[in-house]
Design a protein around this motif. Structure first.
Motif: not given
Lengths: 284, 356
Positions: A170, A172-173, A175-180, A182
């Protein structure tokens, strides 16, 4: 599902016959390899053990004379192992990175490049074997492990499978990593690689077996006996069976064959567990 | 603690589709803002633009006083909670929450304190060593919120975080989010298509439609004074009744359908055609007086605490909904007379849909 007793028995009979059909040749080769060559020559193939297991296998593994070359089976096993592992690991790494680039980065001609890679699936190694040999020989890589492995390492199949897998991860994974915080490399190592463990195992199994069983390429590449793989070794032993008017070396040929089958079987057995476990547990 | 400001923010996709037509918005420090609208209205796009996951075509986005148009998502000091949680499935919940901190180079001790504090707030203490798929949907969403909290960001972004949960859990989590946001006082932007969520959570509500912010205001303002037909129909459930009518000669009322009258206290020129909006809960039953809207019962839904009555009126069988407290019984086809008071009537222009 309800099954009558007779039907169940019939099913089992078929299954048992099928298993025998598959296993029996291996069994015969195995037990025949534990007899002396004279005994085998007089009495034909055997269905039960003889008493020369250690003797035959010891000779094959450690004595160069037994394999009719200047190399022992142990050395050939090592060569095959290097080829199989290098082939499998190299293919996994290269195809994963290629797929990562294709799926996650927007660059010009990404789609045509993918289809070019994909279309090479249509061409087996044998088609390009002469030019590949030419390239490797002019690089001075004949009779080296690098020359043995490198030209085979690109994999359209692997790239394709990883591409399909990455596309199912997905967004979103990412995107979540970018926000985190990475970056591309972190995301690849921390997230994508662990998620792909099952795919890696699957491709590794397939590629290891394919690499192990390579025949034509190593035969062409290696003129030095020291680099012979076990698959070539088997061929050599069978070739020399009738040379010199001696009694043929059947038990030792069988022993070599059995030993050549063990590593791929082990790899499949070990990784298949991980593969199945991963398939059951992973949820993206 | 931060403010978010959008100046004429526009988004046009590569294929030429214009998702946002210039949004102006100022979100105050600690404010809980909810973007609500039907699917495809651009609300998620707007949220993702604030997050930095979508580029901005025109205009500017500011967090505090810094223009962040070209700042990477990780450097905007924001945290986002996704609809499908987007937890890393191979990591423990602890590692999931710690990942962002680890990448930012926090010390192990600092990370541990923050993760455990967040876990305490979210009642996840016992689940830290498990993996996300061993948790229920609600717990997973809490881990996702934990991942956002530990960062102590300036702004929280929520992208429909409750829509994957079942109805009861959704209500619980809604309260929990509201509680948490008030306790932490972090500026939040929340996207939803569920108007109940929107009404209950928002300090300020932004109703979006086709890439435009149709109305911005507190939930009660929007309920009481919807700026357009769209807002009026979107907010409130069951949705508002719309009746076509004409202002009477003496300007004292609007004539609807077959001569029913709805009184007016606005000054509107006589003969003008307009749309009258009345919420289902603002109709009352009257003893058949002249001018009341006479409608026939078509269907009844009893919810226990209230009863929804679906009726039709006039020759064209236009439908109208009535919402009554308590339980009531009516026969099908029975005629009821509906009345309302002038201050609960909404008037809209028939062409533009704007409130009059």
């Amino acid at each position: 599902m309800y099954q009558s007793k007779w039907r169940s028995i019939a099913n089992h009979v078929i299954l048992i016959l099928g298993s025998l059909f598959m296993i029996l040749p291996v069994w015969i080769a195995f037990v025949s390899s534990t007899h002396t060559r004279e005994f085998l020559f007089q009495n034909g193939l055997q269905f039960w053990f003889g008493g020369h297991f250690l003797e035959n296998y010891g000779a094959i593994l450690f004595d160069t004379a037994a394999t009719k070359g200047r190399v022992t089976a142990l050395e050939m096993l090592f060569n095959s192992m290097v080829l199989g592992l290098g082939f499998a690991i190299g293919k996994v790494i290269i195809s994963m990175m290629a797929a990562y680039a294709i799926v996650y980065f927007r660059f010009r001609l990404a789609v045509p490049i993918f289809w070019v890679i994909f279309s090479t699936l249509l061409l087996p190694l044998e088609v390009r074997i002469v030019p590949s040999y030419e390239v490797v020989s002019s690089l001075g890589l004949l009779n080296t492990y690098t020359g043995l492995i490198l030209p085979l390492i690109a994999s359209a199949t692997g790239t394709f499978f990883f591409r399909q897998f990455f596309r199912s991860v997905p967004d979103e994974l990412l995107e979540a990593a970018r926000l985190d915080g990475a970056g591309p490399l972190r995301f690849f190592i921390d997230i994508l690689v662990p998620l792909s463990v099952t795919m890696i195992a699957a491709i590794f199994i397939i590629m290891f077996v394919v690499g192990w069983n390579q025949y034509l390429w190593p035969l062409l590449m290696t003129t030095d006996d020291q680099l012979y793989t076990i698959v070539i070794g088997i061929k050599q032993v069978y070739n020399s069976l009738y040379e010199g008017g001696q009694i043929p070396q059947f038990p030792k040929a069988f022993a070599l064959t059995i030993m050549a089958t063990i590593p791929p079987v082990l790899v499949v057995v070990i990784f298949q567990r991980m593969f199945v476990k991963g398939l059951v547990e992973t949820e993206k | 603690m931060a403010t978010v400001t959008l100046n004429r923010a526009e988004k046009t996709y590569d294929n030429g589709f214009k998702a946002l037509h210039g949004i102006d918005l100022h979100i105050g420090d600690g404010e809980f803002t909810v973007l609500v609208g039907p699917s495809g209205c651009g609300k998620s796009t707007l949220l993702r633009m604030i997050a930095g996951l979508e580029s901005i075509t025109n205009g500017e986005i500011k967090i505090d006083d810094r223009v962040v148009n070209n700042v990477a998502p990780a450097d905007r000091d924001i945290a986002m909670v996704f609809q499908n949680y987007a937890l890393y499935p191979h990591m423990t919940n602890y590692a999931n929450m710690a990942y962002g901190l680890k990448n930012r180079g926090y010390s192990k001790v600092e990370i541990d304190t923050r993760v455990r504090d967040a876990a305490k707030i979210l009642q996840l203490d016992d689940y830290l060593e498990r993996k996300p798929q061993q948790l229920s949907g609600g717990q997973r969403q809490r881990v996702a919120m934990g991942r956002a909290i530990v960062r102590e960001p300036k702004v929280f972004l929520f992208d429909e975080p409750l829509s994957n949960l079942d109805a009861k859990l959704r209500v619980d989590m809604r309260l929990e989010i509201k509680n948490l946001q008030q306790r932490l006082g972090i500026t939040s932007v929340y996207v939803t298509h569920d108007q109940v969520e929107a009404m209950t959570l928002a300090d300020r509500l932004i109703v979006m439609n086709a890439g435009v912010a149709e109305q911005i205001g507190t939930p009660i303002e929007i309920y009481e004074k919807p700026a357009s037909l769209f807002v009026a129909s979107f907010i409130g459930s069951p949705s508002m009744n719309f009746l076509n009518g004409t202002v009477s000669d003496d300007k004292s009322h609007v004539v609807i359908g077959d001569g029913s009258k709805i009184n007016l206290d606005h000054q509107i020129e006589s003969g003008r055609e307009l749309v009258v909006g009345v919420r289902p809960e603002h109709f009352t039953l009257t003893v058949d007086g002249s001018g009341a809207l006479k409608a026939r019962v078509r269907m009844i839904e009893s919810l226990g605490a209230e009863t929804l009555v679906y009726l039709e009126f006039g020759e064209k069988n236009e439908s109208v909904t009535l919402r009554m407290q308590g339980t009531h019984q009516f026969a099908k086809g029975q005629e009821l007379a509906l009345a309302t008071t002038t201050d609960l009537v909404h008037l809209f222009d028939r062409d533009s849909g704007k409130r009059l």
